[in-house]
Design a protein around this motif. Structure first.
Motif, PDB file in Angstrom:
ATOM      1  N   VAL A  39       0.867  -1.181   0.000  1.00 13.25           N
ATOM      2  CA  VAL A  39       0.000   0.000   0.000  1.00 13.25           C
ATOM      3  C   VAL A  39       0.904   1.231   0.000  1.00 13.25           C
ATOM      4  O   VAL A  39       1.811   1.331   0.826  1.00 13.25           O
ATOM      5  CB  VAL A  39      -0.933   0.048   1.232  1.00 13.25           C
ATOM      6  CG1 VAL A  39      -1.696   1.366   1.286  1.00 13.25           C
ATOM      7  CG2 VAL A  39      -1.919  -1.118   1.207  1.00 13.25           C
ATOM      8  N   ALA A 114      -5.182  -4.042   6.361  1.00 14.30           N
ATOM      9  CA  ALA A 114      -5.796  -4.429   5.082  1.00 14.30           C
ATOM     10  C   ALA A 114      -4.905  -5.405   4.319  1.00 14.30           C
ATOM     11  O   ALA A 114      -5.389  -6.345   3.687  1.00 14.30           O
ATOM     12  CB  ALA A 114      -6.075  -3.186   4.236  1.00 14.30           C
ATOM     13  N   LYS A 119      -7.463  -8.078   2.574  1.00 12.68           N
ATOM     14  CA  LYS A 119      -8.497  -7.204   2.007  1.00 12.68           C
ATOM     15  C   LYS A 119      -7.946  -6.426   0.807  1.00 12.68           C
ATOM     16  O   LYS A 119      -8.659  -6.130  -0.150  1.00 12.68           O
ATOM     17  CB  LYS A 119      -8.946  -6.232   3.112  1.00 12.68           C
ATOM     18  CG  LYS A 119     -10.047  -5.284   2.722  1.00 12.68           C
ATOM     19  CD  LYS A 119     -10.477  -4.466   3.937  1.00 12.68           C
ATOM     20  CE  LYS A 119     -11.496  -3.428   3.548  1.00 12.68           C
ATOM     21  NZ  LYS A 119     -11.858  -2.576   4.682  1.00 12.68           N
ATOM     22  N   LYS A 120      -6.648  -6.077   0.878  1.00 11.36           N
ATOM     23  CA  LYS A 120      -6.003  -5.337  -0.210  1.00 11.36           C
ATOM     24  C   LYS A 120      -4.729  -6.044  -0.636  1.00 11.36           C
ATOM     25  O   LYS A 120      -3.975  -6.527   0.218  1.00 11.36           O
ATOM     26  CB  LYS A 120      -5.631  -3.930   0.274  1.00 11.36           C
ATOM     27  CG  LYS A 120      -6.783  -2.964   0.255  1.00 11.36           C
ATOM     28  CD  LYS A 120      -6.996  -2.465  -1.152  1.00 11.36           C
ATOM     29  CE  LYS A 120      -8.414  -2.074  -1.400  1.00 11.36           C
ATOM     30  NZ  LYS A 120      -8.733  -1.960  -2.819  1.00 11.36           N
ATOM     31  N   ALA A 123      -2.461  -1.029  -3.389  1.00  9.01           N
ATOM     32  CA  ALA A 123      -3.292   0.174  -3.394  1.00  9.01           C
ATOM     33  C   ALA A 123      -2.424   1.421  -3.244  1.00  9.01           C
ATOM     34  O   ALA A 123      -1.327   1.365  -2.671  1.00  9.01           O
ATOM     35  CB  ALA A 123      -4.309   0.129  -2.253  1.00  9.01           C
ATOM     36  N   TYR A 125      -2.994   5.442  -1.930  1.00  8.81           N
ATOM     37  CA  TYR A 125      -3.959   6.345  -1.293  1.00  8.81           C
ATOM     38  C   TYR A 125      -3.341   7.709  -0.990  1.00  8.81           C
ATOM     39  O   TYR A 125      -2.207   7.781  -0.505  1.00  8.81           O
ATOM     40  CB  TYR A 125      -4.433   5.776   0.050  1.00  8.81           C
ATOM     41  CG  TYR A 125      -5.181   4.473  -0.029  1.00  8.81           C
ATOM     42  CD1 TYR A 125      -6.376   4.379  -0.750  1.00  8.81           C
ATOM     43  CD2 TYR A 125      -4.713   3.347   0.629  1.00  8.81           C
ATOM     44  CE1 TYR A 125      -7.076   3.169  -0.806  1.00  8.81           C
ATOM     45  CE2 TYR A 125      -5.410   2.140   0.577  1.00  8.81           C
ATOM     46  CZ  TYR A 125      -6.586   2.063  -0.144  1.00  8.81           C
ATOM     47  OH  TYR A 125      -7.268   0.867  -0.191  1.00  8.81           O
ATOM     48  N   LYS A 171     -10.823   8.030  -1.512  1.00  3.69           N
ATOM     49  CA  LYS A 171     -10.586   6.616  -1.826  1.00  3.69           C
ATOM     50  C   LYS A 171     -10.272   5.810  -0.558  1.00  3.69           C
ATOM     51  O   LYS A 171     -10.880   4.761  -0.317  1.00  3.69           O
ATOM     52  CB  LYS A 171      -9.433   6.511  -2.831  1.00  3.69           C
ATOM     53  CG  LYS A 171      -9.194   5.117  -3.342  1.00  3.69           C
ATOM     54  CD  LYS A 171      -8.101   5.098  -4.401  1.00  3.69           C
ATOM     55  CE  LYS A 171      -7.659   3.689  -4.696  1.00  3.69           C
ATOM     56  NZ  LYS A 171      -6.314   3.667  -5.301  1.00  3.69           N
ATOM     57  N   ILE A 172      -9.377   6.317   0.286  1.00  2.00           N
ATOM     58  CA  ILE A 172      -9.036   5.560   1.504  1.00  2.00           C
ATOM     59  C   ILE A 172     -10.210   5.581   2.498  1.00  2.00           C
ATOM     60  O   ILE A 172     -10.400   4.653   3.277  1.00  2.00           O
ATOM     61  CB  ILE A 172      -7.710   6.052   2.144  1.00  2.00           C
ATOM     62  CG1 ILE A 172      -7.268   5.078   3.250  1.00  2.00           C
ATOM     63  CG2 ILE A 172      -7.790   7.482   2.637  1.00  2.00           C
ATOM     64  CD1 ILE A 172      -5.852   5.256   3.742  1.00  2.00           C
ATOM     65  N   TYR A 173     -11.034   6.613   2.426  1.00  2.00           N
ATOM     66  CA  TYR A 173     -12.234   6.643   3.277  1.00  2.00           C
ATOM     67  C   TYR A 173     -13.192   5.527   2.851  1.00  2.00           C
ATOM     68  O   TYR A 173     -13.693   4.757   3.687  1.00  2.00           O
ATOM     69  CB  TYR A 173     -12.910   8.010   3.184  1.00  2.00           C
ATOM     70  CG  TYR A 173     -14.215   8.070   3.956  1.00  2.00           C
ATOM     71  CD1 TYR A 173     -14.216   7.947   5.346  1.00  2.00           C
ATOM     72  CD2 TYR A 173     -15.432   8.220   3.290  1.00  2.00           C
ATOM     73  CE1 TYR A 173     -15.399   7.974   6.061  1.00  2.00           C
ATOM     74  CE2 TYR A 173     -16.626   8.251   4.004  1.00  2.00           C
ATOM     75  CZ  TYR A 173     -16.609   8.120   5.386  1.00  2.00           C
ATOM     76  OH  TYR A 173     -17.776   8.144   6.090  1.00  2.00           O
ATOM     77  N   GLU A 174     -13.406   5.438   1.549  1.00  2.00           N
ATOM     78  CA  GLU A 174     -14.352   4.417   1.055  1.00  2.00           C
ATOM     79  C   GLU A 174     -13.818   3.000   1.245  1.00  2.00           C
ATOM     80  O   GLU A 174     -14.558   2.087   1.577  1.00  2.00           O
ATOM     81  CB  GLU A 174     -14.649   4.656  -0.434  1.00  2.00           C
ATOM     82  CG  GLU A 174     -15.629   5.806  -0.617  1.00  2.00           C
ATOM     83  CD  GLU A 174     -15.754   6.269  -2.060  1.00  2.00           C
ATOM     84  OE1 GLU A 174     -15.276   5.565  -2.965  1.00  2.00           O
ATOM     85  OE2 GLU A 174     -16.334   7.345  -2.264  1.00  2.00           O
ATOM     86  N   GLU A 175     -12.513   2.808   1.038  1.00  2.00           N
ATOM     87  CA  GLU A 175     -11.973   1.444   1.063  1.00  2.00           C
ATOM     88  C   GLU A 175     -11.518   0.985   2.451  1.00  2.00           C
ATOM     89  O   GLU A 175     -11.660  -0.174   2.797  1.00  2.00           O
ATOM     90  CB  GLU A 175     -10.823   1.324   0.051  1.00  2.00           C
ATOM     91  CG  GLU A 175     -11.324   1.552  -1.374  1.00  2.00           C
ATOM     92  CD  GLU A 175     -10.292   1.293  -2.446  1.00  2.00           C
ATOM     93  OE1 GLU A 175      -9.185   0.831  -2.135  1.00  2.00           O
ATOM     94  OE2 GLU A 175     -10.621   1.568  -3.622  1.00  2.00           O
ATOM     95  N   LEU A 176     -10.962   1.907   3.260  1.00  2.00           N
ATOM     96  CA  LEU A 176     -10.454   1.488   4.581  1.00  2.00           C
ATOM     97  C   LEU A 176     -11.108   2.239   5.736  1.00  2.00           C
ATOM     98  O   LEU A 176     -10.780   1.993   6.898  1.00  2.00           O
ATOM     99  CB  LEU A 176      -8.927   1.673   4.655  1.00  2.00           C
ATOM    100  CG  LEU A 176      -8.062   1.003   3.576  1.00  2.00           C
ATOM    101  CD1 LEU A 176      -6.588   1.154   3.918  1.00  2.00           C
ATOM    102  CD2 LEU A 176      -8.389  -0.472   3.406  1.00  2.00           C
TER     103      LEU A 176
END
Ligand SMILES: O=c1ccn([C@@H]2O[C@H](COP(=O)(O)OP(=O)(O)O[C@H]3O[C@H](CO)[C@@H](O)[C@H](O)[C@H]3O)[C@@H](O)[C@H]2O)c(=O)[nH]1
Length: 200
Positions: A39, A114, A119-120, A123, A125, A171-176
């Motif tokens: 990440v 993550a 989960k990831k 990524a 961010y 993006k990091i709010y939505e994914e993590l």
């Protein structure tokens, strides 16, 4: 207000920026060839200190705006220089996205979790507030937090400085589920606590 997303073109203007992008490219190559999971966290303007006032920012020489203003307000510098007042921004001074170090630290933990949970796999961010503050606003907020008045001189622009750099961290709010918690005043208050306790 236009925010910088992870998909915006990358075009570093100095060796430091290029070195960060190179690392991203090497990570991406490693992921393809060796299956590395990673990440990338793109910090905007890291600032502030730990609430314990035991961990803070101490560069030599100091070049960052917030520590410079606070050092001045502590009597360690005779003035503050504002580099450029004719940028294409509402008050003519540069706008940056200041992000507290504890918010950054929390993003690292979420990123590691993550990766460890699967989960990831890969990524990239942005880590910012999504709120831009101008150099003049930073100085004003430092005056407010400390109750002291700054002596400011206005000088020429520094070469190659963009007028405005503000992140979208959607993006990091939505994914993590990460979101910056500190606003500028809280960032400066934490830095002031650290600086006042570590006067040299
Ligand atoms: O005495 C000062 C110091 C800074 N500034 C301005 O204040 C803003 C913020 O400056 P600073 O805190 O130094 O951050 P940046 O210049 O945005 O630097 C960020 O971006 C650089 C390039 O990626 C990194 O090297 C730094 O670590 C990172 O904080 C910029 O517009 C500076 O020109 C002044 O006007 N006077």
């Amino acid at each position: 207000m236009e925010l910088i997303t992870e998909d915006c073109p990358t075009n570093p203007i100095d060796p430091y920026g290029r070195s960060k992008l190179m690392i991203e490219q090497i990570l991406a190559d490693f992921a393809v060839i060796y299956g590395l999971n990673y990440v990338v966290l793109r910090y905007f303007n890291a600032a502030g200190a730990h609430e314990s006032a035991e961990i803070g920012e101490d560069h030599n020489p100091e070049k960052h705006l917030i520590p410079i203003v606070l050092q001045h307000l502590l009597g360690q510098r005779d003035k503050i220089s504002v580099f450029g007042t004719n940028y294409d921004t509402p008050n003519g001074t540069c706008i940056r996205d200041y992000i507290h170090v504890t918010d950054l630290a929390k993003a690292h933990i979420l990123a590691l979790e993550a990766l460890l949970s699967g989960k990831k796999k890969t990524a990239v961010y942005n880590l910012g507030n999504g709120l831009g503050y101008s150099v003049k606003e930073v100085i004003k907020t430092c005056e407010k937090v400390t109750g002291r008045k700054a002596f400011v001189e206005y000088t020429d622009r520094c070469l190659g400085e963009p007028a405005r750099l503000v992140a979208s961290s959607q993006k990091i709010y939505e994914e993590l589920g990460w979101k910056a918690e500190y606003l500028l005043e809280g960032i400066i208050a934490s830095a002031w606590k650290w600086h006042s306790r570590h006067v040299k």
